[in-house]
Design a protein around this motif. Structure first.
Motif, short mmCIF file in Angstrom:
data_model
loop_
_atom_site.label_atom_id
_atom_site.label_comp_id
_atom_site.label_asym_id
_atom_site.label_seq_id
_atom_site.Cartn_x
_atom_site.Cartn_y
_atom_site.Cartn_z
N GLY A 1 81.02 20.43 30.27
CA GLY A 1 81.55 21.78 30.42
C GLY A 1 81.25 22.37 31.78
N ILE A 2 81.20 23.68 31.84
CA ILE A 2 80.94 24.42 33.08
C ILE A 2 79.56 25.05 32.98
N ARG A 3 78.82 24.98 34.07
CA ARG A 3 77.55 25.71 34.15
C ARG A 3 77.68 26.72 35.28
N ALA B 1 80.51 25.21 27.12
CA ALA B 1 81.05 23.93 26.65
C ALA B 1 82.58 23.99 26.65
N TRP B 2 83.21 22.84 26.84
CA TRP B 2 84.67 22.81 26.88
C TRP B 2 85.27 23.30 25.58
N ASP B 3 84.64 23.06 24.45
CA ASP B 3 85.16 23.52 23.16
C ASP B 3 85.21 25.05 23.08
N ASP B 4 84.40 25.71 23.92
CA ASP B 4 84.37 27.17 23.91
C ASP B 4 85.30 27.79 24.94
N GLU C 1 87.23 30.85 23.90
CA GLU C 1 87.98 30.76 22.65
C GLU C 1 87.52 31.80 21.64
N ARG C 2 86.24 32.13 21.68
CA ARG C 2 85.66 33.07 20.72
C ARG C 2 84.50 33.80 21.38
N ALA C 3 84.08 34.88 20.78
CA ALA C 3 82.91 35.59 21.29
C ALA C 3 81.71 34.65 21.28
N THR C 4 81.04 34.54 22.42
CA THR C 4 79.97 33.56 22.60
C THR C 4 78.71 34.25 23.08
N SER C 5 77.58 33.90 22.48
CA SER C 5 76.29 34.46 22.90
C SER C 5 75.79 33.74 24.14
N ILE C 6 75.40 34.52 25.12
CA ILE C 6 74.94 33.99 26.41
C ILE C 6 73.58 34.60 26.72
N ARG C 7 72.66 33.74 27.11
CA ARG C 7 71.31 34.21 27.42
C ARG C 7 71.22 34.56 28.90
N VAL D 1 83.06 31.53 43.37
CA VAL D 1 82.93 30.16 43.85
C VAL D 1 83.41 30.13 45.30
N ASP D 2 82.67 29.47 46.18
CA ASP D 2 83.07 29.42 47.59
C ASP D 2 84.38 28.68 47.80
N GLU D 3 84.61 27.63 47.02
CA GLU D 3 85.84 26.82 47.12
C GLU D 3 86.54 26.84 45.76
N PRO D 4 87.22 27.93 45.44
CA PRO D 4 87.78 28.07 44.08
C PRO D 4 88.86 27.05 43.74
N ARG D 5 89.68 26.66 44.71
CA ARG D 5 90.76 25.71 44.41
C ARG D 5 90.19 24.32 44.10
N ASP D 6 89.15 23.93 44.80
CA ASP D 6 88.49 22.66 44.48
C ASP D 6 87.84 22.73 43.10
N PHE D 7 87.28 23.89 42.79
CA PHE D 7 86.67 24.11 41.48
C PHE D 7 87.72 23.94 40.37
N LEU D 8 88.89 24.58 40.55
CA LEU D 8 89.93 24.48 39.55
C LEU D 8 90.48 23.07 39.42
N ALA D 9 90.55 22.35 40.54
CA ALA D 9 91.02 20.97 40.51
C ALA D 9 90.09 20.11 39.66
N GLU D 10 88.79 20.36 39.76
CA GLU D 10 87.83 19.61 38.96
C GLU D 10 87.93 20.00 37.49
N VAL D 11 88.16 21.28 37.22
CA VAL D 11 88.31 21.75 35.83
C VAL D 11 89.50 21.08 35.17
N ARG D 12 90.59 20.89 35.92
CA ARG D 12 91.82 20.32 35.34
C ARG D 12 91.61 18.89 34.85
N LYS D 13 90.54 18.24 35.29
CA LYS D 13 90.27 16.88 34.79
C LYS D 13 89.82 16.88 33.33
N TYR D 14 89.42 18.07 32.85
CA TYR D 14 88.85 18.15 31.51
C TYR D 14 89.66 19.02 30.56
N ILE D 15 90.45 19.96 31.09
CA ILE D 15 91.27 20.80 30.21
C ILE D 15 92.68 20.92 30.77
#
Length: 214
Positions: free
Chosen positions: A119-121, A133-136, A179-185, A200-214
């Motif tokens: 997922g994303i941290r 997590a990707w499921d969220d 996807e749903r309300a999520t508790s975050i610490r 994110v300093d390089e948002p387009r690169d970030f999105l390109a990496e995200v597209r590999k998973y969703i």
């Protein structure tokens, strides 16, 4: 948008003292961990994930503060050199302060945002680490917004959607809808949110990496 909803329950004086002491200890530990991770080249990026920086906007400011902290050590030493006890105390305090500032800066370097199989941290130095997590995750989009200084960290819109804002210089450019309300610490307590926004300093690169998973 509503006022800041973080830490909704009012703390007693004793609870507030414990909270401040705990935050101070956590930050101190994080500073030394950041120094260790930088020296031994061990950035906190999950296995198989890619790290993305977010500190470029504040890096110059941090370097200025570090330079000033280093400069004031010999200046103060010249002023108090006649009094050995005071001199040693100020020298120790100055070195600690300089080390603390360096560790603070390295917290951004050694703890980047990360995108990977799990997922994303979302990070903010040594204190904040939000795992998503990707499921969220419902969607991830590029959406730059600038806000006023001291804007609320958690807001609620007219539809009751709660958004966590992790700004850098009062700006965010990535929106993660959940996807749903999520508790975050968070350092200030646990929050339930529907959206997480951050920079994110390089948002387009970030999105390109995200597209590999969703």
């Amino acid at each position: 948008m509503s006022a800041d909803t973080t830490t909704t329950s009012r703390r007693s004086p004793w609870e507030q003292t414990r909270y401040i002491a705990r935050r101070a200890l956590t930050m101190e530990i994080g500073i030394w961990q950041s120094l260790y991770r930088f020296l031994f080249r061990r950035p906190r990026v999950p296995r198989g994930a890619v790290g993305f920086t977010y500190h470029k906007q504040v890096w110059t400011i941090l370097m200025i503060f570090i330079g000033l902290s280093a400069f004031e050590i010999p200046i103060l030493d010249l002023i108090v050199h006649r009094w050995p006890v005071v001199r040693i105390a100020f020298l120790a305090l100055g070195i600690w302060g300089l080390t603390w500032m360096i560790g603070l800066a390295l917290g951004f370097v050694t703890r980047p945002h990360a995108v990977g199989p799990g997922g994303i941290r979302v990070r903010n130095g040594a204190e904040t680490d939000v795992p998503l997590a990707w499921d969220d995750v419902e969607s991830v989009s590029l959406d730059k917004q600038a806000d006023e200084a001291k804007a609320p960290k958690v807001t609620v819109d007219d539809q009751g959607r709660r958004t966590l804002w992790m700004r850098m210089q009062n700006e965010t450019n990535i929106e993660v809808a959940l996807e749903r309300a999520t508790s975050i610490r968070l350092p200030s307590g646990t929050e339930t949110v529907n959206v997480v926004r951050f920079w994110v300093d390089e948002p387009r690169d970030f999105l390109a990496e995200v597209r590999k998973y969703i």
